[in-house]
Design a protein around this motif. Sequence first.
Motif, PDB file in Angstrom:
ATOM      1  N   VAL B  43       0.861  -1.177   0.000  1.00  0.00           N
ATOM      2  CA  VAL B  43       0.000   0.000   0.000  1.00  0.00           C
ATOM      3  C   VAL B  43       0.898   1.227   0.000  1.00  0.00           C
ATOM      4  CG1 VAL B  43      -1.819   1.242   1.198  1.00  0.00           C
ATOM      5  CG2 VAL B  43      -1.683  -1.242   1.404  1.00  0.00           C
ATOM      6  N   ALA B 230      -3.010   4.780  -2.230  1.00  0.00           N
ATOM      7  CA  ALA B 230      -3.921   5.617  -1.463  1.00  0.00           C
ATOM      8  C   ALA B 230      -3.660   7.078  -1.847  1.00  0.00           C
ATOM      9  CB  ALA B 230      -3.698   5.403   0.030  1.00  0.00           C
ATOM     10  N   ARG B 241       0.255   8.863   8.134  1.00  0.00           N
ATOM     11  CA  ARG B 241      -0.303   7.536   7.863  1.00  0.00           C
ATOM     12  C   ARG B 241       0.803   6.517   7.599  1.00  0.00           C
ATOM     13  NH1 ARG B 241      -5.572   7.733   4.119  1.00  0.00           N
ATOM     14  NH2 ARG B 241      -5.528   5.540   4.651  1.00  0.00           N
ATOM     15  N   SER B 244       1.893   5.644  11.100  1.00  0.00           N
ATOM     16  CA  SER B 244       0.946   4.809  11.838  1.00  0.00           C
ATOM     17  C   SER B 244       0.898   3.397  11.272  1.00  0.00           C
ATOM     18  CB  SER B 244      -0.453   5.431  11.822  1.00  0.00           C
ATOM     19  OG  SER B 244      -1.063   5.223  10.566  1.00  0.00           O
ATOM     20  N   GLU B 246      -0.144   2.393   8.292  1.00  0.00           N
ATOM     21  CA  GLU B 246      -1.182   2.073   7.316  1.00  0.00           C
ATOM     22  C   GLU B 246      -0.633   2.026   5.901  1.00  0.00           C
ATOM     23  OE1 GLU B 246      -4.885   4.355   7.783  1.00  0.00           O
ATOM     24  OE2 GLU B 246      -4.069   4.790   9.758  1.00  0.00           O
ATOM     25  N   LEU B 247       0.511   2.644   5.685  1.00  0.00           N
ATOM     26  CA  LEU B 247       1.113   2.651   4.353  1.00  0.00           C
ATOM     27  C   LEU B 247       2.447   1.915   4.392  1.00  0.00           C
ATOM     28  CD1 LEU B 247       0.638   6.424   3.397  1.00  0.00           C
ATOM     29  CD2 LEU B 247      -0.868   4.525   2.825  1.00  0.00           C
TER      30      LEU B 247
END
Lengths: 321, 533
Positions: B43, B230, B241, B244, B246-247
């Motif tokens: 991602v 994203a 992000r 955190s 998420e990527l």
Amino acid sequence: MARMAGRRTLFAGPVLLVVTFGVFAVAALSPFDPVKAYAGTAGLTASQAELDQLRVNLGVDQPLLARWWEWLTSALTGDLGTSAVMRQPVSDVIAERLGWSALLAVCAFAFAVLVGTGLGVLAARRPGGRLDRAVSGLAYTLEAAPAFWLGLLAVWFFSVRLGVLPSGGLTDAGSDVVTAGQVARHLVLPALVLGISQLPWFFLYVRQGVADALEEDPVRGARARGLGERRVLLGHGLRSGMLPMLTLIGSRVPELITGALLVETVFSWPGIAAATVQAATSVDFPLLAALTVLATAAVLAGNLLSDLLYGLADPRVGFDG
Amino acid sequence: MKARTVRGMAGATAAAVIVTGVAACSNPGGGAAAGAGAADSAVVGIATEPESLSPLLGYGKDGNSKIFDGLLARDADMKLKPALARALPEVSADGLTYTYALRPGVRFSDGQPFGSKDVVFTYKAILDAKTNNASKSELDAIADVTARGDDSVVFTLKYPYAPFAERTVLPIAPEHLAGGQDVNSGEFTTKPVGTGPYVLTAWSKGEKLSFKANPTYWGGEPAVKKFTMAVIKDDDVRATRLRSGELDGAVLPPNLAKGFAADKALKTYAAKTYDYRQVTLPTEHPVTGDTAVRQALDIAVDRDTMVDKLLEGAGKAAYGPVPTGSPWFTAGTERPYDLASAKKILDDAGWIPGADGIRAKDGIRAAFPLWYPSGDKLRQDHALAFASDAKKAGIQVTTESGSWEVIEPRMKTDAVLAGGGSPADPDFDQYLTLNSALAGDGFNNMARYDNPAVDKALLDGRRSADPAVRKAAYDTVQRELVKNPGYVYLTHIDHLYVVADKWDGPTTQTEPHDHGLGTGPWWNLESWKPEQK
């Protein structure tokens, strides 16, 4: 009541007509060039002949009135035209995004109204008390805090520090199915931030309204007759204290839309607000006009709703007409 | 339904793991090690969303589209290699005919076979006047494109154009799908189907693009099975992000990328680029049109300091359109910062300092405005640095900002902080910015640069197929730019990417000015392998 709703709806027609023309006129006067916006960086290497061809293809070489009339007549037959900036039909752009924005706005609004009212009543019970001072102070601070900043703060705290909530998107970045559970988890932070940014208004109005109502003679009389505190607070105080707040509901709708824009940007929420900005800066006439109609309709409906609620809450006011 | 429940539970477990992980580790930066998922899915966060995924409207025109393939592709060293073509094209002796033999047995991801008709359709559709493709002038050389049988395509050119093969990395669209609908707004613009290594599974506009590996890809099924881009416009949000977890990767500006330097789970990639920032020196302005002023400004700017301070070291001093590390660069055209010589040039040319330190000649003050596009922090920084350096030499530069709509009508006489650069071939960028015939044509040759020696070299460079002749031609251009600069080239800017260190394979190509979807360490995603540890 039905008559008021009906008359307002009739009145909305001409208003929307004027608004769409206004959008076309303002967009035509704006210094932005739709051809340049369409071409993007490719426009920096395109030849003049090619840019001219693009101008013809996009129909932006037509005079303002002709363009507006063409848009209007085809919009009335259900064809909203093609969005230049999104490269797809305007109806598709709206259909893809409107639902997510509405979901976000409704949740945020419900949160703001419910929590704001609840806290307002509690604070009004003892004006100057510990709860009142704490919440009022916070409310003034929040009123001044931009939603964008609140969003970043929330992401930092809940996603980076605690790691309990996702920081953006509609679903987990790696997932490509939209499930209710994922959307619910991803909705929490943006809805909370948008709701909190609206909350102070409701809190402050309710607090003031209820506090004033509690000072009035009927309430004193009720208390003297020995009515329970709960009954006094909800039956008398809240009822008249709600009135200013009901007006507020309608007038907060535009704020909600602009607030949603910032929140959608921070949380990569695939809503309509981000598309609105893109449509405006790219002078994407068909998309911009359709979105303006939507926003105007939302504001008109908001006003109607608050007038209806007002009439219901206080029979003395009645419905105009 | 069941699968969803399982996924939901996995998500909850992952969340719990992250919570405990962060709780156990008091330093929140350490949480990034959690990563976004398994090693066979990636991602990444990108800053700009494409308007369309249709090659007919310009998507993927520089190659590296994940959904599509071009006739040719570029390798890590930017050398052309066959893709949908079986081999590099056969070029006729006069340089006017390019013949491509097509790879047999290739199918689009919907199962339909790929053939010469698709190639002809794609190029003809782009060149059609009704197609709103703003990059079509890049294919200006094409006179005609025809199919020869089902497995071969012939391009006929209007004029000999040596770098033409570089243009044929352009993605090929399927005629059977894209042919029957409105090119500008049809369904194909958002639901593309190609022959490429990945298949688009979902595009949630404003949020993300999701891809899965194409199991029938002619080059073999990629090891990274799922790929998500994203869309996160804000730099800070993208960095957050990434932090955190998420990527797995993101493009970041230098100051934010620096924050990840100490994180062992992430690796920073600095992609070398042709992406330059330059100041245009309009020929028609009495001050910037004077060759002495141009020469003086060219050596009065302190490029190395700009690289250190404005780019935090992520870039290089630029002495021309070609970066110093490129094989096309002309050795010896580097010009050190030399304020004393700059002053001497101005003195000798009759530009005499006045009472306020600003020079003048024949009643003309050595002053001119410099525009930069508003909102572009990096260009603003460059403009201010340029103005401050010019002031030291006695030239007053007034910086002003505005949108391109405001700047465009002033480009003829006012200086602009412009950007550009294309690594594929020197012709792509230089022909447009330096050719006197294109002076003021759209945004081409903004400075109205007019130098017959350069014009001739640019023509030699595009017409000759002989690499030695071409090299000599672009050497001439770079040397002429020293003698008579039409632009002051300031810096070449590195593009920075921070990516989770769990794959074998990420590298970077030399990147153009444009931050397209095809640039970044994921340019060769299809050949990444999960890292063996």
